[in-house]
Design a protein around this motif. Structure first.
Motif, short mmCIF file in Angstrom:
data_model
loop_
_atom_site.label_atom_id
_atom_site.label_comp_id
_atom_site.label_asym_id
_atom_site.label_seq_id
_atom_site.Cartn_x
_atom_site.Cartn_y
_atom_site.Cartn_z
N UNK A 88 0.85 -1.19 0.00
CA UNK A 88 0.00 0.00 0.00
C UNK A 88 0.88 1.24 0.00
N UNK A 89 0.53 2.22 -0.82
CA UNK A 89 1.31 3.47 -0.89
C UNK A 89 0.37 4.66 -0.83
N UNK A 90 0.91 5.78 -0.32
CA UNK A 90 0.28 7.07 -0.55
C UNK A 90 1.17 7.85 -1.51
N UNK A 91 0.69 8.98 -2.00
CA UNK A 91 1.40 9.61 -3.12
C UNK A 91 2.69 10.30 -2.72
N UNK A 92 2.81 10.81 -1.48
CA UNK A 92 4.08 11.43 -1.09
C UNK A 92 5.21 10.41 -1.18
N UNK A 93 4.94 9.19 -0.75
CA UNK A 93 5.95 8.14 -0.82
C UNK A 93 5.84 7.34 -2.11
N UNK A 94 4.63 7.30 -2.68
CA UNK A 94 4.42 6.52 -3.89
C UNK A 94 5.06 7.12 -5.12
N UNK A 95 5.01 8.45 -5.26
CA UNK A 95 5.62 9.08 -6.42
C UNK A 95 7.11 8.77 -6.51
N UNK A 96 7.91 8.98 -5.43
CA UNK A 96 9.33 8.65 -5.56
C UNK A 96 9.56 7.15 -5.77
N UNK A 97 8.67 6.30 -5.25
CA UNK A 97 8.82 4.87 -5.49
C UNK A 97 8.63 4.55 -6.97
N UNK A 98 7.62 5.16 -7.59
CA UNK A 98 7.41 4.93 -9.02
C UNK A 98 8.53 5.59 -9.84
N UNK A 99 9.05 6.73 -9.37
CA UNK A 99 10.22 7.34 -10.01
C UNK A 99 11.39 6.36 -10.00
N UNK A 100 11.61 5.71 -8.86
CA UNK A 100 12.69 4.72 -8.78
C UNK A 100 12.47 3.56 -9.74
N UNK A 101 11.23 3.08 -9.82
CA UNK A 101 10.94 1.98 -10.74
C UNK A 101 11.19 2.42 -12.18
N UNK A 102 10.78 3.64 -12.53
CA UNK A 102 11.03 4.15 -13.87
C UNK A 102 12.53 4.26 -14.14
N UNK A 103 13.29 4.73 -13.13
CA UNK A 103 14.75 4.84 -13.29
C UNK A 103 15.38 3.46 -13.42
N UNK A 104 14.85 2.47 -12.70
CA UNK A 104 15.38 1.11 -12.81
C UNK A 104 15.10 0.53 -14.20
N UNK A 105 13.95 0.87 -14.77
CA UNK A 105 13.67 0.43 -16.15
C UNK A 105 14.68 1.03 -17.12
N UNK A 106 14.96 2.33 -16.94
CA UNK A 106 15.98 2.96 -17.79
C UNK A 106 17.32 2.26 -17.63
#
Length: 890
Positions: A88-106
């Motif tokens: 479970x995530x909220x957006x303050x912590x969820x946004x950087x988590x999804x940023x990390x996932x996007x960076x890991x894909x790169x």
């Protein structure tokens, strides 16, 4: 999902004509694992998890045996690999988590890997609930105007989350204006017993989760085992990594008796917080039991469970019983699921009723609920409980401490006919999280407002009032009860559905009020119904913050000052000039119960959650990119590709000793993640403000640190930048200062100059370092400032693991030594040795401190890398680098 099942514990359960496979605890007992019936409920959940995932590698038969044998020593301590059902995530912590996932894909694409390897393997729900701010309040259109501003400010973030929605599997987003993640989880997402289709079978197992918000524990009230972790750990769990943990001690908290007239669930939880903080339960599970559970409603249980981070425990859980089933039915859960929960709990020995023997616990404590009195807590910490009858004299002591004043001072407020005094309440907020999942206290607040309105009372004109329910259901039942009109009349109009004041999203005070506070350096106060009142969190203008029940928040808005004895003194005068006391407007328990029974119905929940992922037209109109990788925009000030995986080598370098390190900060006790990585607003003259100004962002558009967590450039400038943080290396300053070559400068500038010199950094602190929210940026920002090690007296659980997760060495003083013994001034250099070639969990580490005059001091510290998995994370420079390397190899 299922492992080898070496112990042959897989069984079948028939419920309402459907067949479910499950991993039987009684079968495990028959296989020789000991008497699991004596285990605490929470440990039974862990044993089942290990049974289900036993594979001979990450989970061995010995791990299962160690958990099952918990009752024989009741101390735990064995390391296990735990796999929660969901995240479970909220957006303050969820946004950087999804940023990390996007960076890991790169990163994986850059080495010719498959970006789809970076994908959640467990279900993930992200609830957008932390972005609404109370810019407007006390008016009929406050909700509409705040929502409009929210979408305007957060356009880039919401576009990014919409991209993530289509890019990742197993990833759902609950749109803005729905409610807070914990209440949505409690009322809808949680199932108590989870199911998964596998090889033609449906497997049933306990609903478990980790969340990127420390108050994930609220769902413990529904018998769901879950707790807050840093976004770093949550990302690893999403990507299939087990949560490495030690089987915990479990403290049993026995509750007896029933609540007296006029006492609320808030009063009860503040007492529990105080008791458990005094006992010391950091890193432990707390499990509630005893005859009082027969009378304790599930919303009251959720209120208690919510504040587990405040009492320091990993979780604060209740078992499954008839009240659990009653709540599932009330909240319109599927009838077949409700039947499965009851049948599963009974067949697994997880059901509690009056005949259930007490489990074995590590230790116990007991509270007779009849002894609980009305209370508040503050002015800085949730555990600092004050009996309501002592609140006014206690503030006099606070005033002496904070302002060295013996009596309240006062300042005229420009453009008004009143003066503002020390102790005046300038914020009164019924805010979401702890209490707005609880109809009893919300209806009580409405009844207080209704009775006060009938007598002609009003909130004081200097009080900024707001109501932010945790779900839309709350708005429905307050309306249906005819109470919202009275709350509106008191200024408690609904201003947003989300986490507001207690995360620091309280919005601005009226300019004349803020100016008067600044002119007189007044100790203004806030009263809120949340769970966090740390320094600098609620508002930059408010020094003293108090937690209170929702009806008390209304009462204090009417009284207008913390200096008023609201039990014995009149709150105000009625329309005829007669004094009105708190007792005159306080509803009886019977009145509250009658209204709750009438208006809180299953139909409300069924209607509101029928299409919960659809969102408003504003959400549906958010445009987003598509594709497997994200198209980063170099001009964005909200979303940037973080540097954590830049030029990541296929294999990590060897761990080496740290030489020639300098001090960035020496900090005191109870340094929270708010001190390290604040979530609220910031000013143009701060390093973060200067960065945004240089990028043509106007100060009114800065938003908050929390909303900027997708941009590491803002966040590293905001690290150690809380307006109330005091660095002992820069005496006389407050608000994020350090020294470089003997000269005072900002933390960020000092860190960057040391980085340019190639100098590693160390932070030294006191007790309970990193307590508070599970804020991954408190560790990420520390890493990006060049800090290699942190040395303190003790850590809170989540922040310690986050430091490890970012490759930072967490150290603890030994043998009662403290920072004061070292007499540090910033001129010293540190050599940290004993880690080269490999770290062992809990090993001793040698520190050599060399002072400016050439003298040296040797210190022995304990390494708080606690498990073998954590050794690997540190070796790889962080858990995400470890995961990325392993996924690329697979």
């Amino acid at each position: 999902m299922a492992g080898q099942d070496t112990l042959k514990t897989r069984r079948t359960l028939e419920v309402n004509g459907k067949s479910y496979d499950y991993f039987s605890l009684s079968a495990a007992q028959q296989a020789g694992l000991g008497d699991v019936s004596k285990l605490p409920y929470s440990i039974k959940v862990l044993v089942e998890n290990l049974l289900r995932f036993e594979d001979g590698r990450t989970v061995s038969t010995d791990d299962v045996k160690a958990a099952a044998a918990w009752a024989s020593d009741a101390k735990g301590g064995h390391e296990i690999a735990y796999r929660p059902a969901r995240v479970l995530m909220q957006d303050f912590t969820g946004v950087p988590a999804v940023v990390d996932l996007a960076a890991m894909r790169d990163a994986i694409v850059s080495v010719k890997g498959d970006p789809k390897k970076i994908n959640p393997l467990s279900p993930v729900d992200l609830v957008i609930d932390h972005s609404v701010m109370i810019d407007y309040s006390g008016t009929g259109n406050a909700l509409e105007k705040n929502e409009a501003l929210e979408f305007e400010r957060n356009k880039e973030r919401y576009e990014f989350l919409r991209w993530g929605q289509q890019a990742f599997n197993n990833f759902r987003v609950v749109p803005p204006s729905t409610g807070i993640c914990h209440q949505v989880n409690l009322e809808h997402l949680a199932q108590v017993v989870w199911t998964k289709d596998e090889d033609g079978k449906t497997v049933a197992y306990p609903d478990t989760l980790v969340g990127t918000d420390s108050h994930t524990t609220m769902v413990n009230g529904l018998a769901v085992l879950g707790w807050g972790v840093g976004g770093i750990e949550a990302e690893a769990a999403m990507l299939g990594q087990p949560v490495s943990m030690l089987i915990p001690e479990v403290v049993g908290f026995k509750l007896t008796g029933e609540m007296n007239e006029g006492v609320t669930a808030t009063d009860l939880v503040l007492r529990i917080v105080q008791m458990l903080r005094e006992k010391g339960v950091v890193g432990k599970f707390v499990e509630f039991y005893g005859p009082a559970l027969d009378h304790l409603s599930l919303p009251n249980r959720a209120t208690i469970a919510n504040m587990a981070p405040e009492y320091g425990a990993t979780c604060g859980i209740f078992p499954i019983d008839a009240e659990t089933i009653k709540y599932l039915k009330l909240t319109a859960r599927d009838a077949n699921r409700v039947a499965l929960v009851e049948a599963y709990a009974k067949v697994q020995g997880m059901w509690r009723d009056g005949s259930t023997p007490d489990p074995v616990f590590t230790s116990t404590l007991e509270l007779d609920i009849t002894t609980v009195e009305p209370a508040i807590s503050g002015p800085k910490r949730p555990q600092d409980r004050i009996d309501l009858k002592n609140a006014a004299p206690d503030f006099v002591k606070t005033l002496k401490t904070m302002a060295d004043a013996d009596a309240p001072r006062e300042i005229p407020v420009a453009g008004t006919d009143y003066k503002l005094r020390d102790g005046d309440v300038v914020i009164a907020a019924i805010t979401s999280c702890t209490n707005t999942s609880n109809p009893d206290v919300l209806i009580a607040a409405g009844l207080v407002a209704q009775k006060a309105r009938a007598l002609g009372l009003q909130s004081k004109p200097w009080v900024k009032t707001s109501l932010a329910p945790g779900s839309q259901v709350v708005g429905d039942y307050l309306r249906d009860a005819g109470l919202q009109d009275s709350l509106d009349a008191m200024g408690f109009n609904i201003a947003g559905f989300g986490c507001t004041t207690c995360i620091g999203n309280s919005g601005p005070l009226a300019e004349p009020i803020a100016a008067a506070i600044a002119e007189g350096d007044l100790v203004a106060t806030a009263v809120l119904s949340g769970n966090r009142n740390f320094e600098g969190r609620i508002s930059p203008h408010v020094k003293a913050n108090y937690l209170a029940s929702p009806p008390l928040v209304v009462a204090y808005a009417i009284a207008g000052s913390m200096t008023r004895d609201i039990i014995n003194d009149p709150l105000a005068k009625d329309k005829d000039g007669n004094p009105v006391y708190l007792k005159d407007i306080w509803p009886t328990n019977a009145e509250i119960a009658a209204v709750v029974a009438k208006v809180v119905t299953a139909q409300l929940f069924a209607t509101r959650y029928a299409d919960v992922f659809k969102g408003t037209k504003a959400w549906q109109n958010v445009q987003s990119a598509t594709g497997e990788t994200f198209a980063w925009d170099a001009s964005s000030t909200y979303i940037q590709n973080p540097p954590f995986f830049t030029d990541l080598a296929p294999e990590p370098d060897d761990v080496t000793d740290i030489h020639g390190a300098k001090l960035l900060a020496v900090l005191g006790d109870s340094i929270t993640t708010d001190h390290i990585s604040p979530a609220g607003s910031f000013k143009p003259e701060t390093p973060a403000g200067q960065y945004l100004t240089q990028h043509q962002v106007r100060p009114q558009d800065f938003n908050s640190y929390g909303s900027r967590r997708g941009n590491h450039e803002v966040m590293m400038r905001g690290t150690f930048a809380n307006i109330r943080i005091k660095n002992e290396l820069a005496p006389g300053t407050e608000g994020g200062f350090s020294v470089y070559n003997g000269k005072q400068t900002s933390m960020y500038d000092a860190a960057m100059k040391h980085m340019d010199d190639g100098t590693p950094l160390v932070v030294v602190g006191g007790k309970l370092y990193g307590n508070g929210s599970s804020r991954d940026w408190a560790a990420k920002g520390t890493k990006l400032l060049g800090v290699k090690a942190v040395l303190v007296e003790s850590y809170e659980r989540i922040h310690r693991s986050n430091l490890v997760g970012m490759g930072i060495l967490p150290l603890e003083f030994k043998n009662g030594q403290t920072r004061a013994d070292l007499k540090l001034d910033g001129s010293e250099t540190f050599d940290i040795t004993g880690i080269s070639g490999g770290i062992k969990p809990g090993q001793d580490v040698a520190l050599k401190i060399t002072r400016a005059d050439g003298s040296t001091q040797d210190v022995t510290a304990k390494c708080r890398i606690d498990t073998l998995d954590e050794v690997e994370y540190h070796r790889h420079g962080g858990i995400l680098s470890y995961v990325l390397r392993n996924l690329n190899k697979s």
